[in-house]
Design an enzyme around this catalytic site. Structure first.
Site, mmCIF file in Angstrom:
data_model
loop_
_atom_site.group_PDB
_atom_site.id
_atom_site.type_symbol
_atom_site.label_atom_id
_atom_site.label_comp_id
_atom_site.label_asym_id
_atom_site.label_seq_id
_atom_site.Cartn_x
_atom_site.Cartn_y
_atom_site.Cartn_z
ATOM 1 N N TRP A 102 0.839 -1.204 0.000
ATOM 2 C CA TRP A 102 0.000 0.000 0.000
ATOM 3 C C TRP A 102 0.866 1.242 0.000
ATOM 4 O O TRP A 102 0.571 2.220 -0.695
ATOM 5 C CB TRP A 102 -0.971 -0.030 1.187
ATOM 6 C CG TRP A 102 -1.904 -1.183 1.068
ATOM 7 C CD1 TRP A 102 -1.836 -2.373 1.726
ATOM 8 C CD2 TRP A 102 -3.010 -1.296 0.158
ATOM 9 N NE1 TRP A 102 -2.844 -3.214 1.300
ATOM 10 C CE2 TRP A 102 -3.569 -2.589 0.343
ATOM 11 C CE3 TRP A 102 -3.583 -0.446 -0.786
ATOM 12 C CZ2 TRP A 102 -4.673 -3.034 -0.386
ATOM 13 C CZ3 TRP A 102 -4.683 -0.882 -1.498
ATOM 14 C CH2 TRP A 102 -5.216 -2.157 -1.304
ATOM 15 N N ASP A 174 -0.910 7.243 6.272
ATOM 16 C CA ASP A 174 -2.017 6.325 6.007
ATOM 17 C C ASP A 174 -2.176 5.475 7.265
ATOM 18 O O ASP A 174 -1.326 4.638 7.567
ATOM 19 C CB ASP A 174 -1.682 5.455 4.788
ATOM 20 C CG ASP A 174 -2.774 4.434 4.480
ATOM 21 O OD1 ASP A 174 -3.734 4.320 5.267
ATOM 22 O OD2 ASP A 174 -2.652 3.744 3.451
ATOM 23 N N LYS A 198 -11.622 -1.238 8.780
ATOM 24 C CA LYS A 198 -10.868 -2.090 9.695
ATOM 25 C C LYS A 198 -11.232 -1.755 11.148
ATOM 26 O O LYS A 198 -11.932 -2.515 11.796
ATOM 27 C CB LYS A 198 -9.378 -1.974 9.411
ATOM 28 C CG LYS A 198 -9.046 -2.418 7.958
ATOM 29 C CD LYS A 198 -7.572 -2.469 7.695
ATOM 30 C CE LYS A 198 -7.224 -2.403 6.218
ATOM 31 N NZ LYS A 198 -7.577 -3.601 5.448
#
Lengths: 364, 364
Positions: A102, A174, A198
């Site tokens: 990511w 992030d 999440k």
């Protein structure tokens, strides 16, 4: 069939209380005939839901008044574009530390927008660690610039342990996969973003926490939907918001606040992850962790068994026993146990017990 | 308190059957312990929901195999940017017909991306009509180019009646507010897009129906989240989708298919809107319509009462009687009745009756 226990890397389990309240939100009767799916986003009823989600989140993450909170769409992935599109008009270089897939995507997308420089990467060791300060490629930074990091790496199971080594630049983070499990140094973080699916609820809404200093920019050539300031000026109601998803986020964060708040969920994350790392460390390499010990993630525990046959047998038996979502990502194989805030200690203990038993049966 | 009847311009009412099934989707028990909010988007269970929504929609809108269907985020507003960002690499000019506020936003955003030309506008008559072919500014088109139109204008209550006058260019249509109430000429429409929250379900998912000829482009410099081809190649699963919102869309479209499909909802829209236009036309200007008769919308009926006092009294009394969301948009004032597919004929009849009674009491 057994009740399943959800250890997926995200979306993930939600507490029963949150799900029950979410169902109530779909009930017409509660709002005199209009459920939350049907509510006008310009109504007072919706504004209360929207404001409540925002204030619960501000409280939970101790977001100071210097920062605004936005609810947008498109997931963290759209932030890989929005961050440089907005920030590179103020800063001239985006430095990136690439600690996983990511983080690499964020780096690649930023290069499409403007000057982006790789500060450090752990790709050469299959992202098994967070690079140390001594591994950085740069020590003198072009200024003004910002640094982008990915706080937790779901695929490889690594996580920034603290932020002390970071250079004296505004930090963009992030925080999709460990938000709500540790303090964020807001005095240093100019922007943080997270998909909700999440630790903050369900997919379909993305949280952006942004220093208000970044909200003074008026680039009339920037697409309005990709402009933080445009969204901030309208309180995230520039266009129709994903109202139900924001409602579920509010319920999840309210539940976490009621359970004891951020410190409580940091403690739970510590306990849940220690359970599994202890088994790994005491297994004589029957369970072999992927991440370096000093970079281990409390959200995603990654490991392999001694042979691919044993690994397959483990995953098959675990699945039969009701443990869902613990296959490792295809890029590194093995196993991955994800331990987000909706996952109960009891389910973790059952899985830990399963691992102990499996080892006793299959190690010699 | 009275049961409310929802005539909001969107989000809007959903049928009871859809809401009940949506609640069921939040039930852990149905999926052995994992509700739809918690489901991995890489699971077979979710893939079934995703594929089902897509195939129900393909059937409902008679989308030919020449076109792909994408489920994205960001609403129609993000499409104002994505359309030119993707299509202006194939076409050199975007022509726009501006028939209302949303059409104007699409025109403004397109100008930020590339060559965009105004073909016609009805702004000088407060968007009370769809411009006729004789009003166009251009008769010879730069080619290759496409034409962008907005099929229905929620604020002003106008709607394209048919598409026969349109020039021989690929058509891009924002169908957010009348999708599912009339045929779309797919042989001419190269791309159509719609936020789901009016006729297709709830906010948080946007439908893009795109000719596959547009999905061959590989511009590696385009942000991946803004690239149709990148999303199409992954079946709208490039990143975590808004799974629950797609589930609700599937339920709504399945319900419409079971009720009789597109033709049935075209008939219902005709009946519902005729009910109100008849009252307006027979009211001796007590209720004065905003839209020219030949451009009237079957989705949004806009009108004013003779004085602002009467208009306010009408809105207040309507609200007391449980009719929600019928204030006109602030840009034109007056009243607006929105008649999307989830709104029952019975509620329309009650509101029509209320209008008749109010007129009898207040006209002399």
């Amino acid at each position: 069939m057994n009740e399943k226990m959800n250890f997926n890397p995200g979306p993930t389990a939600l507490p029963d209380e949150v799900l029950t309240k979410a169902q109530t939100g779909l009930n017409k009767e509660l709002h005199s005939g209009i459920s939350i799916l049907e509510m006008s986003h310009r109504s007072q009823e919706y504004q209360l839901i929207h404001d409540n989600a925002k204030s619960e989140l501000r409280h939970f993450l101790a977001v100071p008044e210097s920062h605004d909170i936005l609810f947008l769409q498109g997931g963290a992935s759209l932030q890989f574009t929005m961050v440089p599109m907005n920030l590179l008009s103020k800063y001239n270089t985006a430095y990136h530390i690439v600690t996983g897939s990511w983080a690499e995507k964020a780096f690649n997308e930023s290069q499409k927008i403007g000057k982006t420089q790789l500060l450090a990467s752990s790709k050469h060791t299959t992202f098994d660690r967070i690079p140390k300060r001594s591994d950085w490629n740069v020590d003198v930074f072009n200024t003004p610039s910002y640094l982008h990091i990915t706080s937790n790496n779901t695929i490889y199971g690594t996580q920034w342990q603290d932020y002390e080594d970071l250079p004296d630049l505004p930090i963009v983070m992030d925080i999709s996969s460990d938000v709500g499990t540790k303090d964020i140094p807001w005095d240093r973080v100019t922007l943080a973003y997270a998909g909700a699916q999440k630790n903050l609820g369900a997919a379909g809404v993305t949280v952006i926490i942004i220093n208000k200093e970044l909200l003074v920019d008026h680039d009339t050539e920037r697409p309005i939907m990709l402009d933080y300031n445009a969204h901030a000026k309208k309180g995230s109601l520039h266009n129709t918001p994903p109202a139900f998803n924001i409602y579920v986020l509010g319920l999840m964060v309210q539940w976490m606040n009621q359970e004891g708040g951020l410190q409580e969920f940091e403690d739970r994350s510590n306990k849940k992850s220690e359970l599994f790392y202890r088994i790994i460390d005491q297994s004589n390499d029957f369970y072999k962790g992927h991440a370096e010990k000093s970079s281990r993630s409390k959200m995603n525990v990654t490991f392999k068994l001694p042979t691919s046959e044993l690994n397959e047998a483990f995953l098959r038996k675990a699945n039969e026993a009701g443990f869902v979502g613990i296959s490792g990502h295809r890029s590194i194989g093995g196993c991955r146990i994800s331990l987000y805030n909706g996952i109960e200690m009891e389910a973790c203990e059952k899985l830990a017990h399963f691992m102990e038993t499996f080892k006793q049966v299959h190690s010699n």
